[in-house]
Design an enzyme around this catalytic site. Sequence first.
Site, PDB file in Angstrom:
ATOM      1  N   MET A 162      14.179  -2.852 -75.660  1.00 12.27           N
ATOM      2  CA  MET A 162      14.037  -2.390 -77.032  1.00 12.27           C
ATOM      3  C   MET A 162      13.090  -3.340 -77.746  1.00 12.27           C
ATOM      4  O   MET A 162      13.213  -4.561 -77.647  1.00 12.27           O
ATOM      5  CB  MET A 162      15.376  -2.268 -77.754  1.00 12.27           C
ATOM      6  CG  MET A 162      16.242  -3.485 -77.834  1.00 12.27           C
ATOM      7  SD  MET A 162      17.753  -3.080 -78.759  1.00 12.27           S
ATOM      8  CE  MET A 162      18.629  -4.638 -78.662  1.00 12.27           C
ATOM      9  N   TYR A 438      20.785 -13.616 -81.334  1.00  9.77           N
ATOM     10  CA  TYR A 438      20.509 -12.266 -80.826  1.00  9.77           C
ATOM     11  C   TYR A 438      21.076 -11.189 -81.752  1.00  9.77           C
ATOM     12  O   TYR A 438      22.174 -11.321 -82.294  1.00  9.77           O
ATOM     13  CB  TYR A 438      21.178 -12.071 -79.460  1.00  9.77           C
ATOM     14  CG  TYR A 438      20.397 -12.539 -78.253  1.00  9.77           C
ATOM     15  CD1 TYR A 438      19.011 -12.497 -78.200  1.00  9.77           C
ATOM     16  CD2 TYR A 438      21.065 -13.001 -77.125  1.00  9.77           C
ATOM     17  CE1 TYR A 438      18.315 -12.910 -77.079  1.00  9.77           C
ATOM     18  CE2 TYR A 438      20.388 -13.418 -75.989  1.00  9.77           C
ATOM     19  CZ  TYR A 438      19.007 -13.373 -75.975  1.00  9.77           C
ATOM     20  OH  TYR A 438      18.326 -13.780 -74.863  1.00  9.77           O
ATOM     21  N   GLU A 439      20.319 -10.082 -81.886  1.00 15.08           N
ATOM     22  CA  GLU A 439      20.779  -8.871 -82.568  1.00 15.08           C
ATOM     23  C   GLU A 439      21.285  -9.126 -83.993  1.00 15.08           C
ATOM     24  O   GLU A 439      22.239  -8.502 -84.446  1.00 15.08           O
ATOM     25  CB  GLU A 439      21.882  -8.176 -81.750  1.00 15.08           C
ATOM     26  CG  GLU A 439      21.508  -7.888 -80.315  1.00 15.08           C
ATOM     27  CD  GLU A 439      20.227  -7.083 -80.191  1.00 15.08           C
ATOM     28  OE1 GLU A 439      19.900  -6.325 -81.127  1.00 15.08           O
ATOM     29  OE2 GLU A 439      19.530  -7.229 -79.179  1.00 15.08           O
ATOM     30  N   GLY A 440      20.631 -10.015 -84.686  1.00 14.67           N
ATOM     31  CA  GLY A 440      21.034 -10.325 -86.064  1.00 14.67           C
ATOM     32  C   GLY A 440      21.840 -11.602 -86.107  1.00 14.67           C
ATOM     33  O   GLY A 440      22.872 -11.714 -85.460  1.00 14.67           O
ATOM     34  N   GLN A 445      24.956 -10.758 -89.922  1.00 17.80           N
ATOM     35  CA  GLN A 445      26.168 -10.025 -89.558  1.00 17.80           C
ATOM     36  C   GLN A 445      27.245 -10.186 -90.629  1.00 17.80           C
ATOM     37  O   GLN A 445      27.970  -9.236 -90.952  1.00 17.80           O
ATOM     38  CB  GLN A 445      26.706 -10.530 -88.215  1.00 17.80           C
ATOM     39  CG  GLN A 445      25.784 -10.345 -87.033  1.00 17.80           C
ATOM     40  CD  GLN A 445      25.482  -8.881 -86.743  1.00 17.80           C
ATOM     41  OE1 GLN A 445      26.309  -8.007 -86.967  1.00 17.80           O
ATOM     42  NE2 GLN A 445      24.291  -8.612 -86.261  1.00 17.80           N
TER      43      GLN A 445
END
Length: 601
Positions: A162, A438-440, A445
């Site tokens: 992605m 990772y991923e925010g 979060q």
Amino acid sequence: MQNRSFSRRNLDFTLFEVLDVISLTKHEYFNAHDSETFCMALNSATDIAEKIMQPAYVDSDRNQPELLNGKVKVHDGVHQFFRAFADSGLLAAPFPFEYEGQQLPKTIFAGIDFITGSAHNSFVMFTDLIGGCVNLIVKYGTEEQKKLFIPNLLAGKWGGTMCLTEPQAGSSLSDIATIAYPQPDGTYKIKGQKVFISAGDHDITHNIIHLLLARIEGSPKGTKGISLFIVPKNKINEENASNDVTSMGIYHKMGQKATPAMHLGFGDNDHCIGYLLGEANNGLPQMFQMMNGARLGVGLGGIQIASAAYYASLKYANERLQGRRLNQKNNLNEPTAIIHHPDVRRMLLTQKSIVEGTLSFLLQCYQFLDLLKVAETPEEKQKYDSLLELLTPVAKTYGAEMGNFSVNQGLQVLGGYGYTEDFVLEQMARDVRIMSIYEGTTGIQSQALLGRQITRNNGVALLFWKETVMQAIEDSSAFEELLPSATLLLNELQRFEKITKHLLNIASKGDSEVFLADATLYMEYFGILNIAWQWLRMASVAQRAILNLNFIDDDKVFYEAKVHTMKFYYKYEFSKCAYLSSCLINESVLTVNKETFEPLI
């Protein structure tokens, strides 16, 4: 002690005794399975982990991927793992029969991921990314796209990624600048750059399918103008012909070195073709589906590494002879194994309580995904969807942050040796550090949790969550041994509700900066409550087995250790709630710049 990176006994306990994952097979979608097929899948993962992944863990860190003449070469161990995982059927296992999958519950597949990730947390990124790509194509792709891409991805012929982050935008996806130019044949020419793309290039597969966010030429600025595209590395009908995707650089990371993090260029020669996936200008909500799944995976990743670190430090503590027991300070006595020192035992129990408690919480979230899949009424769907939206950022953050903390407790057990390359804890400490990014990041979060998920649909998710936790409190209250802990959790729930109302009252006054200033503390508080909930559930199952004499061989020791570790968590971790709640209720504002003074930072 045998080298190991996880406890199969504990994993089975969590899946089959606490979560009762077999109950999923009562639903038509999962009724091709039983305990035997579940165990076969877990056994297959264990075999791959022990024979292929663990032996390559250190060497793939020392011999990381190289970018040579525009092409990336990865460690041979990645090739072996990738092929074995795909050929075993595990790569396709959680997908529907129509795509040659096995409709394996995601809860069991998460157990598989835990097994393989604890053996080599970097290798699993290659296969996890493929699963995320397929999920999006299944949901949003045209029939033609499904037929073209899914079989090749699930067979392991093509890789997947992605592509979100850009050099100038970072986590601010509304500022991405990659442009998609519409073509007469319905395709798009893609032009732009992406950075930090995990497994963005490698020599494992003939092609790599990038799911890429870009803005169609003329689309509005901001998040509403972003679309999602399928962009192959090579042309899909001519796999050796470049699709003008260029590997511009490879980042030299602190950890997880076996997975290349790429700087990719798209359309440098004006020949990069992409295919719109789903609706135009709706790419960000679509990508968030993949990101939410990835966020659970990141939380699991933190605990995978923490599990491996726990068993490495436990092995060392049993073998390392140093000092005498505090009540036996006679120098004539032989040195004792350091596991007998109370402070070392405290660090080991800290690791155990974090690993096992958080694993249970994460598997619970995956089970909510399975229950959402088979939900039969709108009310059921709303319940599981709401719980997942609420708990996903918590599972990601607690697993990442406390995984990092747990690994460092293990490193401390080894003392000076833990800081050297002679022992594997040093590598694990480097590998786990990325998980809270990772991923925010944790801050992102936390703001999502307090700023959006808590208030979503008038707070219905928090009501569903409270009902679920209250059931665990009621069940455990039947046992005299567990009643004190159940009472503590009940009282803390009531305080948590008051603090949440207090913070929402601040939000109602329109000052978002003050409202969200301590969102990370709120996240930590809520995370502890969730792990305490899981420990109470596990202790209830264990206590019932003890009282009913429902065990064989060494199981009594196992169950008694569960109750003991629950009590440890409540004393050493749950007690942090008092500090966090006092900070959250304190109305002093010390981190918001009111523009009346220069901040002293």
